[in-house]
Design a protein around this motif. Structure first.
Motif, PDB file in Angstrom:
ATOM      1  N   MET A   1      68.660 -24.034  -9.295  1.00 51.99           N
ATOM      2  CA  MET A   1      69.805 -23.847 -10.178  1.00 51.99           C
ATOM      3  C   MET A   1      69.979 -25.032 -11.119  1.00 51.99           C
ATOM      4  O   MET A   1      70.263 -24.873 -12.266  1.00 51.99           O
ATOM      5  CB  MET A   1      71.064 -23.673  -9.345  1.00 51.99           C
ATOM      6  CG  MET A   1      71.647 -22.285  -9.365  1.00 51.99           C
ATOM      7  SD  MET A   1      73.147 -22.201  -8.381  1.00 51.99           S
ATOM      8  CE  MET A   1      74.222 -21.495  -9.582  1.00 51.99           C
ATOM      9  N   GLY A   2      69.874 -26.212 -10.618  1.00 51.07           N
ATOM     10  CA  GLY A   2      70.097 -27.417 -11.395  1.00 51.07           C
ATOM     11  C   GLY A   2      70.516 -28.527 -10.463  1.00 51.07           C
ATOM     12  O   GLY A   2      70.421 -28.406  -9.241  1.00 51.07           O
ATOM     13  N   LEU A   3      70.978 -29.619 -11.040  1.00 49.27           N
ATOM     14  CA  LEU A   3      71.371 -30.772 -10.247  1.00 49.27           C
ATOM     15  C   LEU A   3      72.833 -31.114 -10.502  1.00 49.27           C
ATOM     16  O   LEU A   3      73.368 -30.869 -11.585  1.00 49.27           O
ATOM     17  CB  LEU A   3      70.485 -31.965 -10.578  1.00 49.27           C
ATOM     18  CG  LEU A   3      68.993 -31.772 -10.291  1.00 49.27           C
ATOM     19  CD1 LEU A   3      68.202 -32.973 -10.787  1.00 49.27           C
ATOM     20  CD2 LEU A   3      68.744 -31.533  -8.819  1.00 49.27           C
ATOM     21  N   LYS A   4      73.468 -31.696  -9.497  1.00 41.67           N
ATOM     22  CA  LYS A   4      74.874 -32.102  -9.590  1.00 41.67           C
ATOM     23  C   LYS A   4      74.970 -33.566  -9.200  1.00 41.67           C
ATOM     24  O   LYS A   4      74.534 -33.952  -8.110  1.00 41.67           O
ATOM     25  CB  LYS A   4      75.712 -31.224  -8.634  1.00 41.67           C
ATOM     26  CG  LYS A   4      77.175 -31.545  -8.634  1.00 41.67           C
ATOM     27  CD  LYS A   4      77.824 -31.023  -9.887  1.00 41.67           C
ATOM     28  CE  LYS A   4      79.322 -31.259  -9.835  1.00 41.67           C
ATOM     29  NZ  LYS A   4      79.900 -31.178 -11.157  1.00 41.67           N
ATOM     30  N   ASN A   5      75.506 -34.392 -10.081  1.00 39.29           N
ATOM     31  CA  ASN A   5      75.691 -35.808  -9.806  1.00 39.29           C
ATOM     32  C   ASN A   5      77.025 -36.047  -9.122  1.00 39.29           C
ATOM     33  O   ASN A   5      78.058 -35.540  -9.576  1.00 39.29           O
ATOM     34  CB  ASN A   5      75.654 -36.626 -11.099  1.00 39.29           C
ATOM     35  CG  ASN A   5      74.311 -36.596 -11.775  1.00 39.29           C
ATOM     36  OD1 ASN A   5      73.305 -36.259 -11.168  1.00 39.29           O
ATOM     37  ND2 ASN A   5      74.286 -36.949 -13.045  1.00 39.29           N
ATOM     38  N   ILE A   6      76.998 -36.841  -8.058  1.00 40.35           N
ATOM     39  CA  ILE A   6      78.213 -37.229  -7.350  1.00 40.35           C
ATOM     40  C   ILE A   6      78.317 -38.749  -7.451  1.00 40.35           C
ATOM     41  O   ILE A   6      77.396 -39.470  -7.066  1.00 40.35           O
ATOM     42  CB  ILE A   6      78.169 -36.781  -5.863  1.00 40.35           C
ATOM     43  CG1 ILE A   6      77.968 -35.269  -5.753  1.00 40.35           C
ATOM     44  CG2 ILE A   6      79.432 -37.237  -5.129  1.00 40.35           C
ATOM     45  CD1 ILE A   6      79.088 -34.425  -6.326  1.00 40.35           C
ATOM     46  N   TYR A   7      79.436 -39.225  -7.958  1.00 34.08           N
ATOM     47  CA  TYR A   7      79.606 -40.654  -8.215  1.00 34.08           C
ATOM     48  C   TYR A   7      80.325 -41.381  -7.085  1.00 34.08           C
ATOM     49  O   TYR A   7      80.297 -42.601  -7.035  1.00 34.08           O
ATOM     50  CB  TYR A   7      80.377 -40.863  -9.524  1.00 34.08           C
ATOM     51  CG  TYR A   7      79.573 -40.448 -10.729  1.00 34.08           C
ATOM     52  CD1 TYR A   7      78.840 -41.377 -11.447  1.00 34.08           C
ATOM     53  CD2 TYR A   7      79.520 -39.119 -11.137  1.00 34.08           C
ATOM     54  CE1 TYR A   7      78.082 -41.002 -12.547  1.00 34.08           C
ATOM     55  CE2 TYR A   7      78.762 -38.735 -12.229  1.00 34.08           C
ATOM     56  CZ  TYR A   7      78.044 -39.682 -12.925  1.00 34.08           C
ATOM     57  OH  TYR A   7      77.287 -39.304 -14.001  1.00 34.08           O
ATOM     58  N   LYS A   8      80.963 -40.661  -6.182  1.00 37.61           N
ATOM     59  CA  LYS A   8      81.737 -41.278  -5.106  1.00 37.61           C
ATOM     60  C   LYS A   8      80.949 -41.200  -3.805  1.00 37.61           C
ATOM     61  O   LYS A   8      80.634 -40.109  -3.316  1.00 37.61           O
ATOM     62  CB  LYS A   8      83.076 -40.559  -4.962  1.00 37.61           C
ATOM     63  CG  LYS A   8      84.035 -41.248  -4.036  1.00 37.61           C
ATOM     64  CD  LYS A   8      85.402 -40.595  -4.088  1.00 37.61           C
ATOM     65  CE  LYS A   8      86.362 -41.324  -3.175  1.00 37.61           C
ATOM     66  NZ  LYS A   8      87.668 -40.695  -3.181  1.00 37.61           N
ATOM     67  N   LYS A   9      80.631 -42.366  -3.231  1.00 30.23           N
ATOM     68  CA  LYS A   9      79.784 -42.420  -2.035  1.00 30.23           C
ATOM     69  C   LYS A   9      80.392 -41.655  -0.871  1.00 30.23           C
ATOM     70  O   LYS A   9      79.686 -40.909  -0.181  1.00 30.23           O
ATOM     71  CB  LYS A   9      79.529 -43.872  -1.641  1.00 30.23           C
ATOM     72  CG  LYS A   9      78.595 -44.003  -0.467  1.00 30.23           C
ATOM     73  CD  LYS A   9      78.319 -45.443  -0.115  1.00 30.23           C
ATOM     74  CE  LYS A   9      77.364 -45.525   1.057  1.00 30.23           C
ATOM     75  NZ  LYS A   9      77.060 -46.920   1.394  1.00 30.23           N
ATOM     76  N   SER A  10      81.681 -41.797  -0.635  1.00 28.46           N
ATOM     77  CA  SER A  10      82.303 -41.115   0.511  1.00 28.46           C
ATOM     78  C   SER A  10      82.228 -39.601   0.352  1.00 28.46           C
ATOM     79  O   SER A  10      82.024 -38.874   1.329  1.00 28.46           O
ATOM     80  CB  SER A  10      83.755 -41.563   0.699  1.00 28.46           C
ATOM     81  OG  SER A  10      84.525 -41.257  -0.455  1.00 28.46           O
ATOM     82  N   LEU A  11      82.337 -39.105  -0.858  1.00 25.26           N
ATOM     83  CA  LEU A  11      82.218 -37.672  -1.121  1.00 25.26           C
ATOM     84  C   LEU A  11      80.776 -37.213  -0.908  1.00 25.26           C
ATOM     85  O   LEU A  11      80.525 -36.169  -0.301  1.00 25.26           O
ATOM     86  CB  LEU A  11      82.682 -37.362  -2.543  1.00 25.26           C
ATOM     87  CG  LEU A  11      82.727 -35.904  -2.961  1.00 25.26           C
ATOM     88  CD1 LEU A  11      83.569 -35.068  -1.998  1.00 25.26           C
ATOM     89  CD2 LEU A  11      83.264 -35.787  -4.373  1.00 25.26           C
ATOM     90  N   ALA A  12      79.826 -38.014  -1.361  1.00 22.59           N
ATOM     91  CA  ALA A  12      78.410 -37.688  -1.156  1.00 22.59           C
ATOM     92  C   ALA A  12      78.084 -37.640   0.333  1.00 22.59           C
ATOM     93  O   ALA A  12      77.387 -36.729   0.800  1.00 22.59           O
ATOM     94  CB  ALA A  12      77.528 -38.706  -1.870  1.00 22.59           C
ATOM     95  N   MET A  13      78.606 -38.596   1.105  1.00 29.23           N
ATOM     96  CA  MET A  13      78.332 -38.621   2.549  1.00 29.23           C
ATOM     97  C   MET A  13      78.985 -37.426   3.248  1.00 29.23           C
ATOM     98  O   MET A  13      78.420 -36.863   4.191  1.00 29.23           O
ATOM     99  CB  MET A  13      78.810 -39.938   3.165  1.00 29.23           C
ATOM    100  CG  MET A  13      78.063 -41.170   2.663  1.00 29.23           C
ATOM    101  SD  MET A  13      76.270 -41.086   2.850  1.00 29.23           S
ATOM    102  CE  MET A  13      75.731 -40.816   1.182  1.00 29.23           C
ATOM    103  N   ALA A  14      80.162 -37.013   2.781  1.00 30.05           N
ATOM    104  CA  ALA A  14      80.819 -35.832   3.347  1.00 30.05           C
ATOM    105  C   ALA A  14      79.986 -34.580   3.064  1.00 30.05           C
ATOM    106  O   ALA A  14      79.880 -33.694   3.918  1.00 30.05           O
ATOM    107  CB  ALA A  14      82.227 -35.683   2.779  1.00 30.05           C
TER     108      ALA A  14
END
Length: 58
Positions: A1-14
């Motif tokens: 589909m594509g890629l999604k960037n996550i800038y917040k580490k805690s959100l990425a870890m969740a």
């Protein structure tokens, strides 16, 4: 589909705990001490992302 960037580490870890895989990371161009976490853009990722961010707002 594509890629999604996550800038917040805690959100990425969740998202990782919710079963999503990090495709790769990259250095934030605006501030070199931060990383950007890149996930595959799927409907399930967006669903989990909305649920996680809804909890953070409260």
């Amino acid at each position: 589909m594509g890629l999604k960037n996550i800038y917040k580490k805690s959100l990425a870890m969740a998202l990782v705990r919710a079963g999503h895989d990090i495709q790769h990371t990259m250095t934030n161009r605006n501030n070199k001490k931060y990383q950007i976490f890149v996930f595959e853009h799927t409907d399930e990722l967006i669903k989990d992302l909305l649920e996680l961010t809804k909890r953070e707002v409260k």
